[in-house]
Design a protein around this motif. Sequence first.
Motif, PDB file in Angstrom:
ATOM      1  N   PHE A 215       0.830  -1.080   0.015  1.00 19.26           N
ATOM      2  CA  PHE A 215      -0.036   0.067  -0.011  1.00 19.26           C
ATOM      3  C   PHE A 215       0.877   1.087  -0.005  1.00 19.26           C
ATOM      4  O   PHE A 215       2.146   1.090   0.364  1.00 19.26           O
ATOM      5  N   SER A 216       0.445   2.174  -0.548  1.00 16.47           N
ATOM      6  CA  SER A 216       0.955   3.705  -0.411  1.00 16.47           C
ATOM      7  C   SER A 216       0.976   4.057   0.984  1.00 16.47           C
ATOM      8  O   SER A 216       0.347   3.778   1.544  1.00 16.47           O
ATOM      9  N   ARG A 217       2.335   4.655   1.261  1.00 18.14           N
ATOM     10  CA  ARG A 217       2.399   5.100   2.485  1.00 18.14           C
ATOM     11  C   ARG A 217       2.128   6.635   2.629  1.00 18.14           C
ATOM     12  O   ARG A 217       2.122   7.622   1.645  1.00 18.14           O
ATOM     13  N   PHE A 218       1.416   7.059   3.838  1.00 14.21           N
ATOM     14  CA  PHE A 218       0.870   8.538   3.928  1.00 14.21           C
ATOM     15  C   PHE A 218       1.422   9.138   5.131  1.00 14.21           C
ATOM     16  O   PHE A 218       0.888   8.726   6.025  1.00 14.21           O
ATOM     17  N   GLU A 219       2.525   9.832   5.220  1.00  9.92           N
ATOM     18  CA  GLU A 219       2.886  10.494   6.586  1.00  9.92           C
ATOM     19  C   GLU A 219       2.054  11.536   6.958  1.00  9.92           C
ATOM     20  O   GLU A 219       1.471  12.367   6.511  1.00  9.92           O
ATOM     21  N   GLY A 220       1.906  11.443   8.319  1.00 11.58           N
ATOM     22  CA  GLY A 220       0.912  12.115   9.078  1.00 11.58           C
ATOM     23  C   GLY A 220      -0.562  11.949   8.757  1.00 11.58           C
ATOM     24  O   GLY A 220      -1.363  13.249   8.986  1.00 11.58           O
ATOM     25  N   VAL A 221      -0.895  10.901   8.315  1.00 10.13           N
ATOM     26  CA  VAL A 221      -2.210  10.419   8.078  1.00 10.13           C
ATOM     27  C   VAL A 221      -2.584   9.221   8.789  1.00 10.13           C
ATOM     28  O   VAL A 221      -1.976   8.417   8.843  1.00 10.13           O
ATOM     29  N   GLU A 222      -4.046   9.223   9.265  1.00 12.56           N
ATOM     30  CA  GLU A 222      -4.466   8.116   9.646  1.00 12.56           C
ATOM     31  C   GLU A 222      -5.483   7.518   8.999  1.00 12.56           C
ATOM     32  O   GLU A 222      -6.081   8.153   8.106  1.00 12.56           O
ATOM     33  N   ARG A 223      -5.704   6.199   9.010  1.00 14.65           N
ATOM     34  CA  ARG A 223      -6.730   5.666   7.880  1.00 14.65           C
ATOM     35  C   ARG A 223      -7.286   4.316   8.589  1.00 14.65           C
ATOM     36  O   ARG A 223      -6.829   3.555   9.286  1.00 14.65           O
ATOM     37  N   GLU A 224      -8.386   4.124   7.841  1.00 18.15           N
ATOM     38  CA  GLU A 224      -9.382   2.912   8.082  1.00 18.15           C
ATOM     39  C   GLU A 224      -9.774   2.272   6.815  1.00 18.15           C
ATOM     40  O   GLU A 224     -10.122   2.826   6.009  1.00 18.15           O
ATOM     41  N   LEU A 225      -9.442   0.887   6.874  1.00 20.51           N
ATOM     42  CA  LEU A 225      -9.871   0.162   6.038  1.00 20.51           C
ATOM     43  C   LEU A 225     -11.006  -0.634   6.251  1.00 20.51           C
ATOM     44  O   LEU A 225     -11.145  -1.336   7.420  1.00 20.51           O
ATOM     45  N   MET A 226     -12.264  -0.750   5.406  1.00 14.73           N
ATOM     46  CA  MET A 226     -13.213  -1.817   5.608  1.00 14.73           C
ATOM     47  C   MET A 226     -13.676  -2.274   4.394  1.00 14.73           C
ATOM     48  O   MET A 226     -13.540  -1.975   3.451  1.00 14.73           O
ATOM     49  N   LEU A 227     -13.403  -3.952   4.730  1.00 16.04           N
ATOM     50  CA  LEU A 227     -13.783  -4.786   3.425  1.00 16.04           C
ATOM     51  C   LEU A 227     -15.194  -4.691   2.966  1.00 16.04           C
ATOM     52  O   LEU A 227     -16.160  -4.500   3.599  1.00 16.04           O
ATOM     53  N   LEU A 228     -15.257  -4.412   1.722  1.00 15.48           N
ATOM     54  CA  LEU A 228     -16.689  -4.275   0.908  1.00 15.48           C
ATOM     55  C   LEU A 228     -16.861  -5.353   0.308  1.00 15.48           C
ATOM     56  O   LEU A 228     -17.938  -6.036   0.477  1.00 15.48           O
ATOM     57  N   THR A 229     -16.074  -6.028  -0.630  1.00 19.37           N
ATOM     58  CA  THR A 229     -16.481  -7.272  -1.471  1.00 19.37           C
ATOM     59  C   THR A 229     -15.192  -8.307  -1.620  1.00 19.37           C
ATOM     60  O   THR A 229     -14.100  -7.816  -1.034  1.00 19.37           O
ATOM     61  N   GLY A 230     -15.454  -9.272  -1.784  1.00 23.89           N
ATOM     62  CA  GLY A 230     -14.604 -10.407  -1.982  1.00 23.89           C
ATOM     63  C   GLY A 230     -14.544 -11.400  -0.893  1.00 23.89           C
ATOM     64  O   GLY A 230     -15.329 -11.067   0.207  1.00 23.89           O
ATOM     65  N   ASP A 231     -13.676 -12.290  -0.489  1.00 24.51           N
ATOM     66  CA  ASP A 231     -13.473 -13.294   0.256  1.00 24.51           C
ATOM     67  C   ASP A 231     -12.552 -13.247   1.477  1.00 24.51           C
ATOM     68  O   ASP A 231     -12.684 -13.714   2.511  1.00 24.51           O
ATOM     69  N   GLY A 232     -12.171 -11.968   1.360  1.00 24.90           N
ATOM     70  CA  GLY A 232     -11.329 -11.397   2.585  1.00 24.90           C
ATOM     71  C   GLY A 232      -9.923 -10.833   2.126  1.00 24.90           C
ATOM     72  O   GLY A 232      -9.622 -10.736   0.961  1.00 24.90           O
ATOM     73  N   LEU A 233      -9.328  -9.911   3.064  1.00 28.64           N
ATOM     74  CA  LEU A 233      -8.073  -9.331   2.692  1.00 28.64           C
ATOM     75  C   LEU A 233      -7.123  -9.309   3.958  1.00 28.64           C
ATOM     76  O   LEU A 233      -7.560  -8.969   5.140  1.00 28.64           O
ATOM     77  N   THR A 234      -5.684 -10.086   3.749  1.00 30.23           N
ATOM     78  CA  THR A 234      -4.810 -10.115   4.797  1.00 30.23           C
ATOM     79  C   THR A 234      -3.770  -8.791   4.514  1.00 30.23           C
ATOM     80  O   THR A 234      -3.460  -8.341   3.512  1.00 30.23           O
TER      81      THR A 234
END
Length: 214
Positions: A61-80
């Motif tokens: 994934f891209s890095r973003f200095e000084g940023v918080e992020r949240e990922l939520m799975l939308l579609t697919g069998d899963g994400l590691t």
Amino acid sequence: MSETSSGELSAVQRIDAHDARRVRWRNGLGWTREIHVESGVGDEAWIWRLSIAEIEQIAAFSRFEGVERELMLLTGDGLTLRFDDGQVSNLQPPHARLCFSGERSVRGEPLGPGVSALNLMWRPDRVEASTWHRPLVGTMVVFVDPGECWLLHVLAGHARLVAGDTRVVERGDTLLLRAPEGRCRYVLDGGGEVVLTRFQPVSVSSIRSPDLQV
């Protein structure tokens, strides 16, 4: 994509799913559909940003200095998610989510084809972000104070504002709710699932329970 700047804010913005702009990840290793960018000032490109990341293969994934992020799975069998510090997190269907610093190095590994994730990023020195995943069954009331912005993204089903802009928002659509002149009360009606995020300027943020009624 919807983009706003100071002096151009409306109380309610409706963003259709098909209006999202498909752009490359910052590191060029994937694609994302950009839903909304809340503009910053000066050299600051944005204060917060909502997009849908398409994760088609194993990639950093891209890095973003000084940023918080949240990922939520939308579609697919899963994400590691494999972090360089050894942490491994598995986002399982239907809508597992994880919050982490954008400065961390992480690799996404999709479990099967068609994996996508709602990707929310914000600058914690400018805003405080609080997120809730809620069922929508009947009526929901959201109170918005001046300076705040509430984001409502429809995961499933549909919703509509009872007063004002009464157009129905469907799966993948987004509403932005603001209070330009005083505290606003928004009544929503519908059925399905939604993600709600409240953005508060850091200068006025405080710890309190969310002002919504289900």
